[in-house]
Design an enzyme around this catalytic site. Structure first.
Site, PDB file in Angstrom:
ATOM      1  N   CYS A  97     -13.887 -70.877  32.941  1.00 43.76           N
ATOM      2  CA  CYS A  97     -14.509 -71.238  34.016  1.00 43.76           C
ATOM      3  C   CYS A  97     -14.827 -72.398  34.090  1.00 43.76           C
ATOM      4  O   CYS A  97     -15.845 -72.856  32.265  1.00 43.76           O
ATOM      5  CB  CYS A  97     -15.319 -69.917  33.693  1.00 43.76           C
ATOM      6  SG  CYS A  97     -17.027 -69.679  34.451  1.00 43.76           S
ATOM      7  N   CYS A 231     -19.927 -72.974  41.499  1.00 43.46           N
ATOM      8  CA  CYS A 231     -18.488 -72.241  40.924  1.00 43.46           C
ATOM      9  C   CYS A 231     -18.210 -73.474  40.937  1.00 43.46           C
ATOM     10  O   CYS A 231     -18.008 -74.778  41.633  1.00 43.46           O
ATOM     11  CB  CYS A 231     -17.688 -71.911  41.689  1.00 43.46           C
ATOM     12  SG  CYS A 231     -16.221 -71.556  41.661  1.00 43.46           S
TER      13      CYS A 231
END
Lengths: 300, 300
Positions: A97, A231
């Site tokens: 991530c 994101c």
């Protein structure tokens, strides 16, 4: 008592999970461009690697818990080196991530005093540098870069490019006058699971060219199955595709739905070179998890 | 340093808003039946009454902030007496929040050691008793109880009863086989602003009789303009209406969308008597707000 070693009703909190007296502040909440995380220090308590995973859904629950997109655990592994583990809010572990890794670097800088470090993620060993509220990661060249292709979806045809930046992404350029307000459904969910993609589908990011150095990017994320405020790896993928096409000149500024800006700087040909990703990691709070929360979610 | 007097990047946190060295733990997050709140101790810092309100939207933001339905500030006013102020997540101050007031009592019990107290809210002075994780409030008889009426909405006619429990409520009995799963829209939003109601409309709660002592209740809340996991005063209103009709026998157990149960016990005729409301107040976390968060929202 003002919060020293006490829980609900004023009773002392006993030792145990997430509550040792040696760890008066045992989580931090940070966000990277509106992508929010709870961070835990495995150096202070290595047992967290076992204790934390079953609690992730409870910790991340936005009504019963503290609330977050995911949880990160950092464990020192050497000199200025740490392992970073990441769990989605549903409790599943993920390889990488990007926004979470930036937040992990800021957390490590505050806890252990390192300004530069190497973070071992499930994707790669990622060098990170912390400068105040900004964190820069050096990421490998993207993998599995595929040619543009046309995907039939929702009664139209969308041109998209698939590439992997830790996780798979599909990048689509749009020219929408209402770019920041338009509903991404039904376009994005149909693309995200399009049968022409590999099994598991992809995160979907739509990009708009704002000027020769700036993109606007919105992302629909797997796992979340919805839009997030940013994101990080999708922002990287969009910037690399746009730079490769010559739509923008690197370093590329990516404006996210959070209005925070990430900067993507490839070190050579955009789709074949390592790159630097920099952006803010903002601190929200630090604190102790209540034993009530842990108990409620262990019982559920 | 492990969180002692430091902020992001390892720099010391200076004194100032929400950060005095005398307040190492300056917020708590609790929820009452899934209705979640941030609580602050005005006894430790009376200046919070001025400093807190502009920060409420940032504190409650579920991506940039800690995340909550609302914020409560408690200020001691006498022996076992405190003023409780409540702000919705949008920053507006409201007269009363039943679940929030239960959480405030639990917070006061932990901070100041009181088990019984009187809480001065914008609605009434409310006696509260804390017994472990359960909190009981004694609320006044409901006000402005109106007769049943039929309201035309969404192509059908709904029978509802309007009454005020601190804030206005419209109660509707339903018999839905899919009670917990059915979408409340479009029924609830149209009722919530129905032109036959008073200006400002009402919170809307639908109830289902589960057995002679138990109701299921779901609520669509004003301000939130959506369903919450529990609306404490709506649960009270639904229980009193159902008891007045003889559909259930008091004390009434109300199952909420959170699956937590609240108990409503009128002390005489249900629509004309004071009542006791009891239910859980669950601790989630305690901690310190970061100066980053305060700075970001003061600038926005």
């Amino acid at each position: 008592m003002r919060g020293e070693g006490r829980g609900r009703g004023g009773e002392p909190v006993g030792p145990g999970l997430l509550h040792g007296a040696d760890r008066p502040v045992n989580f931090a909440k940070l966000h990277g461009a509106g992508n929010d995380f709870l961070l835990f220090d495995g150096g202070a308590n290595p047992a967290l690697a076992d204790e934390l995973p079953p609690l992730v859904p409870g910790l991340c629950h936005r009504r019963f818990g503290i609330g977050a997109d995911g949880v990160l655990l950092v464990l020192p592994t050497g000199v200025a080196a740490a392992r970073v583990r990441y769990w989605n809010s549903d409790g599943s572990e993920a390889a990488f991530c990007a926004n979470g890794t930036r937040c992990a670097a800021s957390f490590i800088a505050a806890r252990w005093g390192w300004r530069e470090m190497v973070l071992e993620t499930g994707y790669a060993a990622i060098p990170a540098a912390v400068d105040g509220g900004q964190v820069e990661l050096r990421l490998p060249a993207p993998g599995e870069v595929r040619p543009w292709r046309e995907l039939a979806v929702a009664g139209t045809v969308v041109r998209g490019r698939y590439l992997v930046v830790g996780v798979p992404h599909l990048i689509v350029r749009v020219e929408w006058p209402d770019f920041w307000r338009r509903e991404l459904a039904p376009l994005a969910p149909a693309l995200r699971r399009h049968p022409d993609l590999r099994a598991g589908g992809a995160n979907v990011s739509v990009l708009q060219v704002e000027d020769e150095r700036t993109l606007g990017v919105r992302s629909w994320e797997r796992g979340v199955e919805g839009e997030t405020l940013s994101c990080g790896s999708g922002d990287v993928a969009a910037a690399l595709v746009a730079a490769a096409e010559g739509w923008v000149v690197p370093p590329v500024a990516v404006r996210t739905a959070s209005k925070r800006v990430l900067t993507v700087a490839p070190e050579g040909p955009p789709l074949a070179s390592p790159l630097r990703l920099s952006g803010p990691a903002e601190w929200v709070a630090e604190g102790r998890v209540s034993s009530d929360l842990a108990a409620a979610f262990r019982l559920d």
